[in-house]
Write an enzyme that holds these catalytic residues in place. Structure first.
Site, PDB file in Angstrom:
ATOM      1  N   THR A 192      46.300  41.281  37.628  1.00  0.00           N
ATOM      2  CA  THR A 192      46.816  42.614  37.935  1.00  0.00           C
ATOM      3  C   THR A 192      48.122  42.570  38.720  1.00  0.00           C
ATOM      4  O   THR A 192      48.250  41.780  39.648  1.00  0.00           O
ATOM      5  CB  THR A 192      45.773  43.325  38.819  1.00  0.00           C
ATOM      6  OG1 THR A 192      44.558  43.370  38.097  1.00  0.00           O
ATOM      7  CG2 THR A 192      46.221  44.709  39.232  1.00  0.00           C
ATOM      8  N   VAL A 221      35.461  49.661  34.281  1.00  0.00           N
ATOM      9  CA  VAL A 221      36.696  49.913  35.021  1.00  0.00           C
ATOM     10  C   VAL A 221      36.591  49.152  36.347  1.00  0.00           C
ATOM     11  O   VAL A 221      35.529  49.173  36.986  1.00  0.00           O
ATOM     12  CB  VAL A 221      36.883  51.425  35.281  1.00  0.00           C
ATOM     13  CG1 VAL A 221      38.031  51.679  36.242  1.00  0.00           C
ATOM     14  CG2 VAL A 221      37.119  52.166  33.969  1.00  0.00           C
ATOM     15  N   ASP A 223      38.771  47.792  40.102  1.00  0.00           N
ATOM     16  CA  ASP A 223      39.317  48.410  41.308  1.00  0.00           C
ATOM     17  C   ASP A 223      40.725  48.976  41.128  1.00  0.00           C
ATOM     18  O   ASP A 223      41.147  49.889  41.848  1.00  0.00           O
ATOM     19  CB  ASP A 223      39.403  47.361  42.430  1.00  0.00           C
ATOM     20  CG  ASP A 223      40.309  46.202  42.031  1.00  0.00           C
ATOM     21  OD1 ASP A 223      40.159  45.687  40.911  1.00  0.00           O
ATOM     22  OD2 ASP A 223      41.190  45.823  42.836  1.00  0.00           O
ATOM     23  N   THR A 243      44.088  42.352  44.018  1.00  0.00           N
ATOM     24  CA  THR A 243      43.889  41.762  42.698  1.00  0.00           C
ATOM     25  C   THR A 243      42.668  40.862  42.779  1.00  0.00           C
ATOM     26  O   THR A 243      42.245  40.472  43.866  1.00  0.00           O
ATOM     27  CB  THR A 243      45.137  40.986  42.230  1.00  0.00           C
ATOM     28  OG1 THR A 243      44.870  40.420  40.934  1.00  0.00           O
ATOM     29  CG2 THR A 243      45.515  39.870  43.177  1.00  0.00           C
ATOM     30  N   GLY A 244      42.116  40.532  41.627  1.00  0.00           N
ATOM     31  CA  GLY A 244      40.923  39.682  41.617  1.00  0.00           C
ATOM     32  C   GLY A 244      39.706  40.468  41.169  1.00  0.00           C
ATOM     33  O   GLY A 244      39.829  41.466  40.456  1.00  0.00           O
ATOM     34  N   MET A 245      38.543  40.014  41.594  1.00  0.00           N
ATOM     35  CA  MET A 245      37.281  40.591  41.117  1.00  0.00           C
ATOM     36  C   MET A 245      37.098  42.017  41.623  1.00  0.00           C
ATOM     37  O   MET A 245      36.694  42.260  42.763  1.00  0.00           O
ATOM     38  CB  MET A 245      36.129  39.695  41.593  1.00  0.00           C
ATOM     39  CG  MET A 245      34.782  40.120  41.081  1.00  0.00           C
ATOM     40  SD  MET A 245      34.687  40.009  39.297  1.00  0.00           S
ATOM     41  CE  MET A 245      34.407  38.271  39.127  1.00  0.00           C
TER      42      MET A 245
END
Ligand code: ASP
Length: 331
Positions: A192, A221, A223, A243-245
């Protein structure tokens, strides 16, 4: 009546009557805007930061800020570089599809007045951060999803196109052979793009845009388009992006948390570290996923931190655009 006609034909007053509570909220919001203090004098020149090593995108935003563009314009133009880069399989056109082969994009924007817009699960529009801005500016809503967002986009002049490229289709078909769903979000994967800009007037705005996790479930969807999770701005304090999980960021409302920690006196760096600590201290599974944050405050100070080593933030200031290696919880 078509949505656009509805929006253009409805005067604000009629809208206020029809929307009741919303109109009250809008009125309060306008009043608060009037009460905003004039911006403090900038300690630094304009600053742009973004997640991962998206060099060109960040340089684009930084140069526009130096030219005097408002932060919102600069960050939306900055992230558009990656939305349009079909070689990037995690943002915009050319993004990885869900497990059924649909590319679904998510994005949000937030400006220095506290206004925000978001789109989720958009399948046919490349510049979803610009679309989120349209939702913010041209509708009485904050979030539009799926088909509604796509119809609104076309009515607003965006071009509908197929976002699945031959390359990502090939990768997806390869993946289908095992259909092994193991989200890997790390160094080898540019993810992201969340971008924060501080402009010449000392105002902060941000944008966050993604195709989400590769081979996610249909309808998932993360975060990135969720205000407070993937992005949050309070122009009196600062801004943050993630960004990330996404699931882990949402559970701790990560970006909002960082801004609140800065409000309580932490530097952007300390606030990013505390937000990562909040995740790792409650989730023993954190060795299996990455989360990374970036943040900026009103003085132009910045910070970044992540769970696994390997995350970098781009930082543009004083005409220079450089990667910053983030510290990490795991060494
Ligand atoms: N945060 C994004 C999501 O969960 C993914 C990413 O940053 O790679 O959708």
């Amino acid at each position: 009546m078509k949505r656009r006609n509805f929006i253009t034909r409805t005067s604000l007053n009629t809208l206020a009557l029809g929307l009741g509570i919303n109109s009250l909220a809008n009125a309060n919001f306008k009043q608060n805007q009037l009460k905003l203090k004039p911006s403090e004098k900038l300690a630094s020149g304009p600053v742009a930061i973004c997640t991962w090593e998206f060099t060109k995108a960040n340089a684009t935003a930084g140069a526009l800020l130096d030219q005097g563009l408002p932060a919102l314009d600069a960050v939306i133009k900055g992230v558009a570089v990656e939305e349009e880069n079909i070689k990037n399989t995690t943002v915009g056109k050319g993004g990885s599809p869900d497990r059924e082969g649909n590319v679904t994009l998510d994005a949000c924007v937030m400006d220095h007045t506290g206004n925000c817009g978001s789109v989720m699960a958009v399948e046919s529009i490349t510049n979803v951060a610009a679309l989120a801005r349209k939702v913010m500016e041209d509708t009485p809503h904050v979030i539009l999803v799926g088909k509604g967002a796509e119809e609104f986009a076309v009515e607003s002049g965006f071009t509908a196109e197929n976002l699945l490229t031959p390359e990502t289709e090939k990768l997806w078909k390869e993946w289908l052979k095992t259909s092994d769903y193991k989200p890997v979000i790390n160094i080898e994967n540019h993810d992201t793009i969340g971008m924060l800009g501080l402009d010449k007037d000392g105002n902060i705005s941000g944008a966050c845009t993604t195709s989400g996790l590769a081979y996610k479930m249909k309808g998932r969807v993360g975060d990135s388009p969720v205000i407070g999770s993937g992005l949050f701005i309070d122009n009196t304090i600062g801004g943050a992006a993630a960004t990330g999980m996404g699931e882990e960021v949402i559970k701790t409302v990560g970006s909002f948390l960082i801004v609140e920690l800065m409000r309580n006196g932490m530097s952007p760096q300390e606030a990013c570290e505390e937000a990562v600590n909040r995740i790792v201290s409650t989730n023993p599974n954190h060795t299996n996923f990455q989360v990374a944050y970036i943040a900026i405050n009103k003085q132009g100070e910045t910070g970044c931190y992540c769970i696994h080593p390997g995350f970098k933030m781009m930082k543009y200031s004083n005409g220079e655009n450089n990667p910053v290696v983030a510290g990490s919880h795991l060494k």
